[in-house]
Design an enzyme around this catalytic site. Sequence first.
Site, PDB file in Angstrom:
ATOM      1  CG  ASP A  25     -10.086   6.044 103.737  1.00 30.83           C
ATOM      2  OD1 ASP A  25     -10.331   5.293 102.771  1.00 30.83           O
ATOM      3  OD2 ASP A  25     -10.962   6.720 104.319  1.00 30.83           O
TER       4      ASP A  25
ATOM      5  NE  ARG B 122       2.417  -9.836  92.505  1.00 27.40           N
ATOM      6  CZ  ARG B 122       1.391 -10.606  92.842  1.00 27.40           C
ATOM      7  NH1 ARG B 122       1.541 -11.577  93.720  1.00 27.40           N
ATOM      8  NH2 ARG B 122       0.208 -10.401  92.304  1.00 27.40           N
TER       9      ARG B 122
ATOM     10  CG  HIS C 133      -3.250  -7.162  94.311  1.00 26.92           C
ATOM     11  ND1 HIS C 133      -2.084  -7.881  94.479  1.00 26.92           N
ATOM     12  CD2 HIS C 133      -4.080  -7.595  95.291  1.00 26.92           C
ATOM     13  CE1 HIS C 133      -2.197  -8.699  95.510  1.00 26.92           C
ATOM     14  NE2 HIS C 133      -3.427  -8.543  96.020  1.00 26.92           N
TER      15      HIS C 133
ATOM     16  CD  GLU D 238      -4.672 -14.294  95.396  1.00 22.44           C
ATOM     17  OE1 GLU D 238      -3.720 -14.804  96.019  1.00 22.44           O
ATOM     18  OE2 GLU D 238      -5.633 -13.722  95.967  1.00 22.44           O
TER      19      GLU D 238
ATOM     20  CG  ASN E 292      -0.478 -15.334  94.289  1.00 16.96           C
ATOM     21  OD1 ASN E 292       0.607 -15.195  93.733  1.00 16.96           O
ATOM     22  ND2 ASN E 292      -1.355 -14.349  94.386  1.00 16.96           N
TER      23      ASN E 292
ATOM     24  CE1 TYR F 198      -0.099 -15.909 101.664  1.00 18.06           C
ATOM     25  CE2 TYR F 198      -1.241 -16.214  99.568  1.00 18.06           C
ATOM     26  CZ  TYR F 198      -0.485 -15.425 100.416  1.00 18.06           C
ATOM     27  OH  TYR F 198      -0.113 -14.159 100.024  1.00 18.06           O
TER      28      TYR F 198
ATOM     29  CD  GLU G 143      -0.056 -12.704  96.865  1.00 18.74           C
ATOM     30  OE1 GLU G 143      -0.700 -13.228  97.807  1.00 18.74           O
ATOM     31  OE2 GLU G 143      -0.528 -11.832  96.126  1.00 18.74           O
TER      32      GLU G 143
END
Length: 500
Positions: A74, A99, A144, A189, A327, A329, A400
């Site tokens: 919020d 980005r 996104h 994604e 992306n 990781y 990413e």
Amino acid sequence: MKLGIAVGYLIVDRLLSLAGQIACQSFPPEFRFGVATSSYQIEGAWNKKIKGENIWDHLLHTRPEFVADRSNGDVACDSYHLWEQDLDLIAEMGVDFYRFSINWPRLLPNGFANKISADGRRYYGDLISGLRARGIAPVVTLYHWELPQSLQDLGGWANPLSVEWFADYARVVFSLYADQVDTWLTINEAIYVCEPSYRDIVAPGLVNEVGALLCSKYILLAHAAAYRIYEEEFKPKYGGEVSIANHEFWFEPKTDEDLDITVLARDYAFTRFSYPIYSAEGGWPPLLEAFMEEKSKSEGYPRSKLPAFTPEEIELVKGSYDFFGLNHYSSRTVRAALPGEEYGAFSADGFDEIGAILESRPEWASESGQDWLTVHPEGIRNLLNRIKQQYGDIKIMITENGFTDLDGDLNDIGRIEYFESYLEQVLLAINGDKVNVVGYTAWSLLDNFEWTSGYQSHFGMHAVDFSDPRRPRTPKASARYFKSVARARSLDVGNFTAAN
């Protein structure tokens, strides 16, 4: 599935691990560095002006227990109000691009293109103009994970009309900002839009395995529709580039006995969302399509749960890219599940559908604070080479890559070590393997709302004090490190701690 195909994958993997060991620490002069965020994770102002409700707003207001600390976005970093501070942070880092994503219902309050919010239009226009004034290129993601709840109420991404809804939205955004934005990403994604969303893990928090597979088709068609709109209506005038950002782990077989299941897992998780776009043939990956056809029949379905593309749809999606957005990781080993075995957390990504168990190797362990984020730098190099192997010598932008921790320490040595080790492997791929990698995006600019982890997980290079209503930002050691790398275009930048 042919064992020979899987053996071929393993041979290439092993050869890549031995190839191109070089000492060069410098990136090509044209290589671009950037940082990234997403709208729901940082903006706040969830009901400002006439902004509509998105699926995360709705889910976390009705089911706060969905998030570990019962928090929500919020207010988040309050970047809606503090965007100029954020742009100053980015400018201080000396990166080439930023980005960020547009929150669909902030711009189109009811989800449809008949009503554009003047406030949303102004906010994103100011953000883009502010970046350009500071010499920073905007890289804009259209989606996104902020689907308007009004469209979710109509079936969301499992509704074929979602293709039209997204295309209309994309045309509005292009019409407003294409004269100032050269690089676009349509969907972030797709696997996480489709799989965990229909397994009660992320918004909208539904449970329907068929919905996940319907989503797979329609989100690819939506991406392609947006790409074709830009290609036909905007590219001739502005000459920008559009692609999709796919999240890919590096997968390797746990043992030589697990070669076939590893190939299938790659197809299910990643190639499902890249082969239709980047391959010469188009359509679903053949091995996956055959597997899903046979499995669906064995379960009593009259047709495959993975809906077929028509010839016209194959042509629409095929070639809908200007670069490969990646992306990445972490890495996983893959093995076949034993009879009756529990799938654990990765059932959320649909691996129970294909009977695959994802694990890690002891040497990949890390202190990231997230079980899923194991550290295996060689994985990104292997993955970059696989993309080249599968789809040819195409441009790849790493959209990413980043590291999280639980304590938010300003002296974030673990993050620096992660960046350094992964960037070293990117350099090896560029200089040793001749992979056409054109850019690298660090996730993330700020500590932010990290989905179901809430504010307990910290990916940012800048700490944010969420207990203070002013949300002050403080650079971490990693911000100084990344600034030095981006400005020097080199990894030879010395040591960085909280003291320097």
